[in-house]
Design a protein around this motif. Structure first.
Motif, PDB file in Angstrom:
ATOM      1  N   THR A  65       8.057   7.416   1.074  1.00 39.59           N
ATOM      2  CA  THR A  65       7.984   8.270  -0.113  1.00 39.59           C
ATOM      3  C   THR A  65       6.700   7.943  -0.864  1.00 39.59           C
ATOM      4  O   THR A  65       6.515   6.819  -1.332  1.00 39.59           O
ATOM      5  CB  THR A  65       9.198   8.035  -1.027  1.00 39.59           C
ATOM      6  N   ASP A  66       5.795   8.920  -0.971  1.00 39.71           N
ATOM      7  CA  ASP A  66       4.484   8.673  -1.568  1.00 39.71           C
ATOM      8  C   ASP A  66       4.380   9.195  -2.995  1.00 39.71           C
ATOM      9  O   ASP A  66       3.283   9.331  -3.536  1.00 39.71           O
ATOM     10  CB  ASP A  66       3.382   9.283  -0.710  1.00 39.71           C
ATOM     11  N   ARG A  67       5.508   9.496  -3.630  1.00 40.55           N
ATOM     12  CA  ARG A  67       5.495   9.975  -5.012  1.00 40.55           C
ATOM     13  C   ARG A  67       6.842   9.655  -5.647  1.00 40.55           C
ATOM     14  O   ARG A  67       7.839   9.468  -4.948  1.00 40.55           O
ATOM     15  CB  ARG A  67       5.242  11.486  -5.079  1.00 40.55           C
ATOM     16  N   GLY A 110       3.812   0.006  -5.695  1.00 39.35           N
ATOM     17  CA  GLY A 110       4.919   0.927  -5.538  1.00 39.35           C
ATOM     18  C   GLY A 110       5.941   0.687  -6.631  1.00 39.35           C
ATOM     19  O   GLY A 110       5.712  -0.092  -7.564  1.00 39.35           O
ATOM     20  N   LEU A 111       7.102   1.344  -6.502  1.00 37.93           N
ATOM     21  CA  LEU A 111       8.178   1.201  -7.473  1.00 37.93           C
ATOM     22  C   LEU A 111       9.477   0.869  -6.759  1.00 37.93           C
ATOM     23  O   LEU A 111       9.749   1.398  -5.679  1.00 37.93           O
ATOM     24  CB  LEU A 111       8.354   2.488  -8.286  1.00 37.93           C
ATOM     25  N   LYS A 117      15.339  -2.329  -4.292  1.00 40.60           N
ATOM     26  CA  LYS A 117      15.399  -1.175  -3.386  1.00 40.60           C
ATOM     27  C   LYS A 117      14.162  -0.306  -3.626  1.00 40.60           C
ATOM     28  O   LYS A 117      13.878   0.121  -4.747  1.00 40.60           O
ATOM     29  CB  LYS A 117      16.676  -0.379  -3.630  1.00 40.60           C
ATOM     30  N   ILE A 118      13.421  -0.007  -2.556  1.00 38.06           N
ATOM     31  CA  ILE A 118      12.141   0.701  -2.667  1.00 38.06           C
ATOM     32  C   ILE A 118      12.380   2.175  -2.982  1.00 38.06           C
ATOM     33  O   ILE A 118      13.089   2.883  -2.253  1.00 38.06           O
ATOM     34  CB  ILE A 118      11.334   0.552  -1.371  1.00 38.06           C
ATOM     35  N   VAL A 119      11.754   2.646  -4.071  1.00 41.20           N
ATOM     36  CA  VAL A 119      11.842   4.047  -4.479  1.00 41.20           C
ATOM     37  C   VAL A 119      10.555   4.788  -4.119  1.00 41.20           C
ATOM     38  O   VAL A 119      10.592   5.925  -3.669  1.00 41.20           O
ATOM     39  CB  VAL A 119      12.117   4.150  -5.994  1.00 41.20           C
ATOM     40  N   VAL A 120       9.403   4.136  -4.333  1.00 34.09           N
ATOM     41  CA  VAL A 120       8.101   4.705  -3.960  1.00 34.09           C
ATOM     42  C   VAL A 120       7.341   3.651  -3.178  1.00 34.09           C
ATOM     43  O   VAL A 120       7.270   2.484  -3.584  1.00 34.09           O
ATOM     44  CB  VAL A 120       7.277   5.127  -5.195  1.00 34.09           C
TER      45      VAL A 120
END
Length: 440
Positions: A65-67, A110-111, A117-120
């Motif tokens: 996910t890049d955004r 990233g976020l 847990k990776i969101v972005v």
């Protein structure tokens, strides 16, 4: 003990994962000691060569996910460093293309959620939780500033643009802004096309075009450069300075130039002498930074006065000074035994909490009684508010940058040549870890 056994185990594991490349630690143990009596024996670290594996809490979305996809269920989002790259600048001069390659790696952010847990995925040049100084204390706003670069934006701000997102990821603007400031809980941002006031709690915004403010299209590039690189962007009671002009009868001096001031609350534009604007900025800085603290040493006691209230700190060597104060904590610095020496004190009790060659302090802006202190005594050790060690790093002969930050109970640590890691300081659990470094 807040699961301290787990915390100390993770500290031991992290020693190898975060160890910067460079000479091995000296066989002579250099010890660091806090008020809790914790001793760190660096000689135990020499034989460790393994690395801690990358760790996270999984993925929010199954695919890359890049955004940021705005949604209501993330909870507070936490920035992380997930990769690095080398950058270069390219420009043309006298018909010849010039290139400059940076020797320093650029972090990619990233976020993730508070559970790791990776969101972005790591696609941003910066992610900054908004914190500023107000009345001498830190003010945290519930927003994140996200930065990206794109060749399409190269004509302004070196291709860098900012977006603003709710800290919980529930809303986000587009990447439209080149610089920003705030007044209390509202942001003021400049765009190449105009300016914007944004409510940090709701994302509600009001936009103005430069034409609405009487700024001609020809003036915009010079005005943006002036604000970004000369005066900076500041929102005072009187408004925001948007460039200057020299009147025909002016002597050409800085003080007599006319500053354009925009008052966002009324939409008014007016002009004042630059010297008047500079005076207003100085008065605002005094209020914002609350420069009303001083330290006086006499007979081994340092008396720190903050806003008229005095605190006595004992056993302070002569020649030490007040290096930093955050709330009830103060760092004193000076020379001891022929080398730099720093002490961390609690003002209200006069107690010396920690000492070392250097001390970095971060206070949680959302939990003012919570802090973490990084102490250099042979290597870096990070202590929590109870003066118990969270993580320990061995001595290093390299000159790597060391960053750490505490926000809402999440401690993040970044060594630009080796790793990025996050802990929940209440549970002692490491929620995220990434090995970094680009090798040779």
């Amino acid at each position: 003990m807040k699961n301290r056994c787990l915390a100390l185990l993770l500290s031991t594991l992290l020693l190898a994962g975060c160890a910067p490349s460079g000479p091995a630690a000296s066989s002579a143990p250099a010890e660091g000691k806090g008020a809790s009596g914790v001793q760190v024996d660096w000689s135990r670290l020499e034989e460790r060569t393994d690395r801690l594996p990358d760790t996270d809490g999984g993925r929010w979305y199954p695919d890359r996910t890049d955004r940021l996809i705005p949604g209501p269920d993330y909870g507070p989002l936490v920035p992380y460093v997930g990769g690095q790259a080398y950058s270069f600048n390219r420009w043309e001069r006298e018909g010849e293309v010039q290139e400059y390659f940076s020797d320093w790696p650029t972090a990619l952010y990233g976020l993730m959620t508070r559970e790791g847990k990776i969101v972005v995925d790591p696609v941003y040049q910066h992610v900054t939780p908004y914190t500023c100084r107000q009345g001498g204390e830190d003010l945290a706003l519930p927003v994140l500033l996200l930065a990206r670069v794109d060749e399409a934006w190269k004509d302004s701000n070196s291709g860098l643009r900012y977006a603003v997102a709710a800290e919980d990821g529930s809303w986000m603007t587009d990447f439209a802004f080149v610089t920003y400031t705030n007044r209390e809980d509202r942001l003021f941002l400049l765009r190449p096309e105009g300016c914007t006031v944004l409510d940090s709690a709701t994302g509600a915004r009001q936009d103005w075009s430069w034409a609405e403010l009487g700024v001609s299209e020809d003036e915009v590039p010079e005005m943006l450069t002036f604000v970004q690189h000369v005066t900076g962007l500041t929102w005072l009671d009187q408004g925001v300075c948007l460039g200057q002009r020299a009147d025909e009868d002016s002597d050409g001096s800085w003080e007599n130039a006319q500053a354009r001031v925009f008052q966002p609350d009324t939409g008014e534009i007016f002009w004042v002498e630059q010297s008047q604007w500079d005076q207003w900025c100085g008065e605002d800085a005094d209020r914002r930074w609350s420069v009303c603290e001083d330290g006086v040493w006499e007979n081994g006691t340092m008396t720190i006065t903050v806003n008229g209230r005095s605190y006595s700190l004992r056993d302070v060597p002569e020649g030490f000074w007040l290096s930093l104060r955050r709330g009830d904590l103060a760092i004193l610095g000076g020379q001891g035994g022929g080398e730099d020496r720093h002490y961390l004190y609690r003002l209200s009790t006069g107690e010396r909490l920690l000492e070392g060659r250097y001390i970095n302090l971060t206070v949680d802006p959302l939990r003012p009684d919570s802090f973490c202190a990084a102490v250099l005594a042979g290597g870096w050790t990070v202590y929590d508010s109870e003066l118990l060690p969270i993580v320990t790093l061995p001595p290093s002969g390299t000159n790597n940058w060391f960053y750490f930050n505490l926000r809402d109970g999440i401690l993040s640590f970044h060594d630009d040549s080796s790793c990025f890691a996050c802990w929940n300081v209440e549970t002692g659990k490491m929620i995220f870890y990434r090995n970094l470094g680009l090798g040779d």
